[in-house]
Design an enzyme around this catalytic site. Structure first.
Site, PDB file in Angstrom:
ATOM      1  CG  ASP A  63      -6.196 -10.467  -3.777  1.00 54.78           C
ATOM      2  OD1 ASP A  63      -5.003 -10.121  -3.817  1.00 54.78           O
ATOM      3  OD2 ASP A  63      -7.133  -9.661  -3.610  1.00 54.78           O
ATOM      4  CG  ASP A  82      -5.059  -6.292   0.750  1.00 54.06           C
ATOM      5  OD1 ASP A  82      -4.901  -6.142   1.969  1.00 54.06           O
ATOM      6  OD2 ASP A  82      -4.164  -6.070  -0.093  1.00 54.06           O
TER       7      ASP A  82
END
Length: 536
Positions: free
Chosen positions: A100, A102
């Site tokens: 991912d 963030d």
């Protein structure tokens, strides 16, 4: 130095305590059972030794740290740098590592939460006509923790245990009394479990701490000012205002305008990505954020050539729908950001794509779910469906692991409380064995007093971590809903992706009970790593 904290009151309120003012607990005795009293006397001696500092067993076992005990760049590596395992994972059999963006590849400073809070309160004042007094509010990062829930009907900020029971709640900054909590959630008029799930909205990501703080501040302001309001309407407005900072792109623009302020320094990230590639593993980046934002941040932390490290970059993925829906990919121009129309049946090396689904990603790359490891910070957006539907190995990035350990190791009070709780719990078990099957009135009274003492010292431990809600991994006397979900859905967990630098790309992880499981020194392990006197 001295460590101060908020010691919990019986229902609400608190008082200031420091370690030098702490007293040795005087344990109750049984009126007639001498065998029980002998155990309690030994327990009292042990607790007295703890407070006199003549008994000081290490809380972080150096033997389990291995090379983490070494010194690198002048910094002693500890358990906060470990990767913990809930299931067996063999990295040697992993062909693809997905990330991912963030709070995984890129982590943010608390300044970002402060900025989101500022944006949300101005949205409420300027866009929803809330009182102008709100602009004076300041974000308090110490109020809430991740893994809470908000009751959308009354606005209470709730902490849930593994069974989804509400064990603690705040109305504004005021702690809800035990009596009111029981009446509302467990009494005859309690909310049914099926309705409770609809009413309790999870606050699981790090941005949700802003929502909890702003809700509490507005509730207190309205009530102090005597302004009548509907709690559900305020909850909806606050969630909408905080969400607008994301949807409008205002937060993203603020970050890219001052990356030094908002993005944490990640000196080892490029080294980790390169080592994974050199070992023959393919790398994916799958993010819900847009390309212009991801590109700006990755250039900052990795370098302008960051896309060359990845087989494919997926943006605007709309997880968790990315795992549950079958959608076609669309290519994104890395130069202009324009989304193209041509159908996608194969990926270009280091190409950028949007929408799509995990099913299509596995098909196009000719990959197998069981040979993929995906790392992300959000249990429910990133990990749950990936693991459940496709057998993908999952790793949760939980920054609070390191943050809580730092508070624990820096607090004399936490150490006293942890050791005292350990002694009391152990003696509690021994005492009940001595009492046998039949319990007298005196037995029950003694156990009630001891249990209250255990609860008091557990509360002190939790309040060192957070004065209102404690650890994200605990909820009163049980594990929290967040910790329960993490154990179920994350095969591995770590405080940072950068922890990978301490492990071989062929590492085999075995279930280890987690970061809270072995608080004291283990002489057997000490002997194995070379302490000849450990078993003397």
């Amino acid at each position: 130095g001295e460590v101060e904290m908020q010691a919990p009151g019986p229902d609400q309120g608190s008082k200031r305590i420091d370690p030098d003012e702490m007293f040795v607990p005087a344990l109750p005795m049984h009126p007639t059972n001498e065998k029980v009293n002998r155990i309690l006397a030994r327990c009292q001696e042990a607790v007295t030794k703890i407070f006199s500092r003549s008994c000081d067993p290490p809380l972080k076992p150096p033997s389990s740290r291995g090379r983490f005990q070494s010194v690198e760049d002048g910094t002693v590596m500890g358990l906060e740098n470990k990767i913990f395992s809930n299931a067996y994972v063999d990295l040697g059999k992993i062909d693809v590592v997905g990330f991912d963006y963030d709070y995984t590849l890129v982590s943010y400073t608390t300044e970002l939460q402060t900025t989101i809070y500022e944006m949300a309160k101005h949205k409420l004042v300027e866009g929803m006509r809330y009182p102008t007094n709100l602009v004076e509010f300041k974000y308090d990062p110490s109020f809430a923790i991740r893994g809470l829930a908000v009751d959308v009907e009354n606005g209470w900020i709730c902490q849930l245990n593994y069974a989804s029971d509400v064990v603690l709640a705040y109305h504004g900054r005021q702690r809800v009394s035990e009596q009111e909590l029981q009446k509302y959630y467990t009494g005859e008029a309690a909310i049914p479990p099926e309705l409770r799930k609809k009413r309790l909205r999870p606050l699981n990501d790090l941005f949700s701490m802003v929502e909890a703080c702003l809700l509490a501040d507005i509730f207190d302001f309205f009530e102090d000012a005597g302004i009548p309001f509907n709690p559900r309407s305020v909850v909806e407005d606050v969630l909408k205002a905080v969400g607008s900072a994301h949807i409008s792109g205002a937060m993203h623009r603020a970050v890219l305008e001052d990356m030094e302020k908002y993005i944490e320094y990640a000196p080892h990230l490029r080294e980790i990505l390169q080592r994974c590639r050199e070992s023959g593993k393919k790398l994916w980046l799958v993010s819900n954020s847009q390309f212009w934002y991801v590109d700006g941040g990755m250039r900052h932390v990795v370098g302008d050539d960051w896309r060359e490290l990845f087989e494919v970059v997926i943006v605007g993925a709309s997880k968790p729908g990315f795992y549950t829906e079958k959608r076609p990919f669309r290519e994104v121009s890395a130069r202009t950001g324009r989304v193209k129309f041509k159908p996608i049946d194969q990926f270009e090396e280091s190409g950028v794509y949007t929408h799509g689904s995990i099913q299509e990603l596995l098909r196009i790359t000719n990959s197998t779910g069981s040979k993929v490891l995906y790392l992300g910070d959000s249990l429910f957006a990133d990990l749950v469906e990936a693991r459940r539907l496709y057998g993908i190995a999952t790793g949760a990035v939980i920054s609070e692991v390191a943050e809580e350990m730092e508070k624990q190791t820096g607090s004399i009070m936490w150490r006293y409380a942890r050791l005292t709780t350990h002694v009391l719990q152990h003696s509690f078990r021994l005492i009940q064995e001595e009492m046998g099957l039949a319990r007298s009135k005196e037995d029950i009274e003694l156990l009630d007093k001891l249990e209250a003492e255990v609860d008091r010292w557990q509360d002190i431990q939790e309040h060192v971590i957070n004065a209102n809600f404690g650890s994200i991994f605990r909820a009163e006397n049980s594990i929290s809903k967040f910790a329960h979900s993490m154990r179920r859905h994350a095969d591995l967990y770590m405080s940072s992706v950068e922890n990978l630098r301490f492990y071989s790309t062929e590492q085999r992880f075995y279930p280890d009970g987690g970061h809270e499981s072995v608080p004291f020194k283990d002489p057997l392990l000490d002997y194995i790593v070379g302490d000849d006197d450990a078993l003397a």
